[in-house]
Structure formats: C-alpha cells, structure tokens
Design a protein around this motif. Structure first.
Motif, PDB file in Angstrom:
ATOM      1  N   THR A 164     -31.098  30.326  32.937  1.00 15.41           N
ATOM      2  CA  THR A 164     -30.952  29.102  31.952  1.00 15.41           C
ATOM      3  C   THR A 164     -32.171  28.461  31.849  1.00 15.41           C
ATOM      4  O   THR A 164     -33.054  28.745  32.908  1.00 15.41           O
ATOM      5  CB  THR A 164     -29.914  27.921  32.161  1.00 15.41           C
ATOM      6  OG1 THR A 164     -30.179  27.555  33.429  1.00 15.41           O
ATOM      7  CG2 THR A 164     -28.653  28.636  32.250  1.00 15.41           C
ATOM      8  N   HIS A 165     -32.563  27.680  30.812  1.00 18.50           N
ATOM      9  CA  HIS A 165     -33.869  27.410  30.686  1.00 18.50           C
ATOM     10  C   HIS A 165     -33.721  25.865  30.372  1.00 18.50           C
ATOM     11  O   HIS A 165     -32.843  25.146  29.488  1.00 18.50           O
ATOM     12  CB  HIS A 165     -34.617  27.780  29.204  1.00 18.50           C
ATOM     13  CG  HIS A 165     -34.781  29.318  29.575  1.00 18.50           C
ATOM     14  ND1 HIS A 165     -35.830  29.819  30.029  1.00 18.50           N
ATOM     15  CD2 HIS A 165     -33.893  30.556  29.170  1.00 18.50           C
ATOM     16  CE1 HIS A 165     -35.633  31.022  30.147  1.00 18.50           C
ATOM     17  NE2 HIS A 165     -34.530  31.342  29.602  1.00 18.50           N
ATOM     18  N   HIS A 166     -34.575  25.037  31.239  1.00 22.64           N
ATOM     19  CA  HIS A 166     -34.443  23.524  31.278  1.00 22.64           C
ATOM     20  C   HIS A 166     -36.093  23.181  31.101  1.00 22.64           C
ATOM     21  O   HIS A 166     -36.928  23.770  31.257  1.00 22.64           O
ATOM     22  CB  HIS A 166     -33.961  23.047  32.323  1.00 22.64           C
ATOM     23  CG  HIS A 166     -32.547  23.568  32.547  1.00 22.64           C
ATOM     24  ND1 HIS A 166     -31.561  22.785  32.319  1.00 22.64           N
ATOM     25  CD2 HIS A 166     -32.040  24.720  32.977  1.00 22.64           C
ATOM     26  CE1 HIS A 166     -30.412  23.358  32.483  1.00 22.64           C
ATOM     27  NE2 HIS A 166     -30.544  24.713  32.910  1.00 22.64           N
ATOM     28  N   LEU A 167     -36.189  21.791  30.940  1.00 19.28           N
ATOM     29  CA  LEU A 167     -37.513  21.184  30.900  1.00 19.28           C
ATOM     30  C   LEU A 167     -38.333  21.592  32.228  1.00 19.28           C
ATOM     31  O   LEU A 167     -37.488  21.431  33.332  1.00 19.28           O
ATOM     32  CB  LEU A 167     -37.462  19.570  30.983  1.00 19.28           C
ATOM     33  CG  LEU A 167     -37.186  19.069  29.476  1.00 19.28           C
ATOM     34  CD1 LEU A 167     -36.719  17.797  29.566  1.00 19.28           C
ATOM     35  CD2 LEU A 167     -38.250  19.291  28.465  1.00 19.28           C
ATOM     36  N   PRO A 168     -39.461  21.875  32.288  1.00 14.21           N
ATOM     37  CA  PRO A 168     -40.268  22.065  33.700  1.00 14.21           C
ATOM     38  C   PRO A 168     -40.229  20.980  34.552  1.00 14.21           C
ATOM     39  O   PRO A 168     -40.261  19.821  33.880  1.00 14.21           O
ATOM     40  CB  PRO A 168     -41.497  22.413  33.147  1.00 14.21           C
ATOM     41  CG  PRO A 168     -41.197  22.968  31.754  1.00 14.21           C
ATOM     42  CD  PRO A 168     -40.166  22.117  31.065  1.00 14.21           C
ATOM     43  N   SER A 169     -40.538  21.077  35.767  1.00 15.64           N
ATOM     44  CA  SER A 169     -40.568  19.860  36.585  1.00 15.64           C
ATOM     45  C   SER A 169     -41.390  20.321  37.743  1.00 15.64           C
ATOM     46  O   SER A 169     -41.680  21.624  37.968  1.00 15.64           O
ATOM     47  CB  SER A 169     -39.052  19.467  37.017  1.00 15.64           C
ATOM     48  OG  SER A 169     -38.493  20.552  38.045  1.00 15.64           O
ATOM     49  N   PRO A 170     -42.032  19.587  38.642  1.00 10.08           N
ATOM     50  CA  PRO A 170     -42.698  19.930  39.748  1.00 10.08           C
ATOM     51  C   PRO A 170     -42.143  21.255  40.642  1.00 10.08           C
ATOM     52  O   PRO A 170     -42.786  21.983  41.023  1.00 10.08           O
ATOM     53  CB  PRO A 170     -43.202  18.786  40.321  1.00 10.08           C
ATOM     54  CG  PRO A 170     -42.962  17.690  39.570  1.00 10.08           C
ATOM     55  CD  PRO A 170     -42.074  17.998  38.690  1.00 10.08           C
ATOM     56  N   PRO A 171     -40.954  20.980  41.035  1.00  8.66           N
ATOM     57  CA  PRO A 171     -40.405  22.026  41.760  1.00  8.66           C
ATOM     58  C   PRO A 171     -39.928  23.213  40.888  1.00  8.66           C
ATOM     59  O   PRO A 171     -40.033  24.285  41.729  1.00  8.66           O
ATOM     60  CB  PRO A 171     -39.030  21.461  42.428  1.00  8.66           C
ATOM     61  CG  PRO A 171     -38.845  20.357  41.511  1.00  8.66           C
ATOM     62  CD  PRO A 171     -39.969  19.735  41.151  1.00  8.66           C
ATOM     63  N   ARG A 172     -39.709  23.302  39.730  1.00  6.81           N
ATOM     64  CA  ARG A 172     -39.647  24.320  39.018  1.00  6.81           C
ATOM     65  C   ARG A 172     -40.443  24.393  37.563  1.00  6.81           C
ATOM     66  O   ARG A 172     -39.996  23.921  36.735  1.00  6.81           O
ATOM     67  CB  ARG A 172     -38.258  24.411  38.446  1.00  6.81           C
ATOM     68  CG  ARG A 172     -37.174  24.926  39.691  1.00  6.81           C
ATOM     69  CD  ARG A 172     -35.561  24.523  39.346  1.00  6.81           C
ATOM     70  NE  ARG A 172     -35.214  22.772  39.365  1.00  6.81           N
ATOM     71  CZ  ARG A 172     -35.181  22.249  40.456  1.00  6.81           C
ATOM     72  NH1 ARG A 172     -35.374  22.787  41.637  1.00  6.81           N
ATOM     73  NH2 ARG A 172     -34.655  21.144  40.207  1.00  6.81           N
ATOM     74  N   PRO A 173     -41.799  24.875  37.946  1.00 11.30           N
ATOM     75  CA  PRO A 173     -42.724  24.790  36.740  1.00 11.30           C
ATOM     76  C   PRO A 173     -42.670  25.292  35.566  1.00 11.30           C
ATOM     77  O   PRO A 173     -42.655  25.070  34.417  1.00 11.30           O
ATOM     78  CB  PRO A 173     -43.818  25.006  37.269  1.00 11.30           C
ATOM     79  CG  PRO A 173     -43.659  25.206  38.750  1.00 11.30           C
ATOM     80  CD  PRO A 173     -41.928  25.350  39.257  1.00 11.30           C
ATOM     81  N   ASP A 174     -41.439  26.475  35.557  1.00 10.78           N
ATOM     82  CA  ASP A 174     -41.433  27.260  34.436  1.00 10.78           C
ATOM     83  C   ASP A 174     -40.054  26.643  33.836  1.00 10.78           C
ATOM     84  O   ASP A 174     -39.395  27.328  32.743  1.00 10.78           O
ATOM     85  CB  ASP A 174     -41.238  28.677  34.803  1.00 10.78           C
ATOM     86  CG  ASP A 174     -39.948  29.106  35.506  1.00 10.78           C
ATOM     87  OD1 ASP A 174     -39.218  28.456  36.065  1.00 10.78           O
ATOM     88  OD2 ASP A 174     -40.109  30.280  35.868  1.00 10.78           O
TER      89      ASP A 174
END
Length: 157
Positions: free
Chosen positions: A76-86
């Motif tokens: 699934t694709h979500h907004l990037p974040s520091p722990p999950r940059p992609d």
C-alpha cells in the motif's frame, strides 16, 4: 507442505476458503450462489496474474484436492514519513486455514513467506487486522499491537 503462489485454477477454492473465513468471523457467507462469491471470483481473477505488488499464497490444492490454507499480502502507498521515507507499507489479509487442516503450521509458513516477500521488495512495515484465532500466529511471527488504534466507518447500507 510449503506455500506456493496461487493460480487462476485455485480461484474456486480461494472463494470457498473466503467463505470459511467469514463463517469463522461470525458472518454468514450465504448460499453457494450468493452475489459476493462472483465478486470474489472476479477480484481474485483480476489480481492473481500480472501484479508485482500483490502475492497470494496457498497450501495444498493438488489436482482434485481442496486447498488447506491461503493468505495474501500487498503493498500500500501512504504519505512518506521519517521511518518510511517512500511511504510504502505491506498489508497481510485473507489468512485462512480450512477447519480440517488447522494445527499444522500452514498459516505460520504463509505469514513467514509473505513477510519475506515484502521484505525482499524493501517494504519493512507490515500491518494486518487479526482475529482472535489468528492473533497467536501473528504474534509468533513477530507482530505486535499497533501504535495507533484501529477505527472503522461504514458509509451506506
């Protein structure tokens, strides 16, 4: 028995196991000609081939034999974040072991294979919703309670 990728020939059994899962969750799957079954058949047919973001694994199902277990995972694709940059996450769903095949480790082997596949894609965060019956399998595989509680909203009928 090791899990193998599901094929279009497995679709009738995948739909049957979906009904087993629903019954286990207290949802009446209805008769063999219930409309959801045709939709489920089409859902599987659309997703079992040509998709590199979804994997459906099964155990059993030699010619003329029923499937013992199945499970799916997709990206699934979500907004990037520091722990999950992609922004990518894995999601495990559709886990079910037929009543007669429980207690043989099929679900655990499927979960391990699905999470290994997600890891091979570089997806390092995996979510799922666990039934009470499935929770011990997922905990044994390393899943923990999520950081945020789940919430649901049903729109319409």
């Amino acid at each position: 028995m090791d899990p193998r990728p599901a094929t279009p020939a497995d679709i009738p059994e995948l739909v049957r196991l979906r009904a087993v899962a629903l019954a286990g969750l207290g949802v009446d799957p209805g008769p063999a000609d219930a409309p959801w079954r045709a939709s489920a058949h089409d859902w599987f047919a659309e997703r079992l081939t040509g998709r590199d973001d979804l994997r459906c694994l099964v155990v059993g199902g030699a010619p003329g034999e029923p499937l013992a277990a199945t499970g799916l995972a997709w990206v699934t694709h979500h907004l990037p974040s520091p722990p999950r940059p992609d922004g990518r996450r894995g999601y495990v769903d559709g886990m079910v072991t037929d009543v007669t095949a429980r207690g043989h480790g099929h679900a655990r082997r499927i979960v391990d294979a699905l999470t290994a596949w997600l890891g091979s894609l570089g997806v390092h965060y995996v979510q799922l919703h666990a039934s009470a019956a499935g929770e011990p399998v997922y905990r044994a595989a390393g899943f923990v309670d999520g950081a945020y509680p789940g919430m649901d909203l049903t729109l319409g009928p």
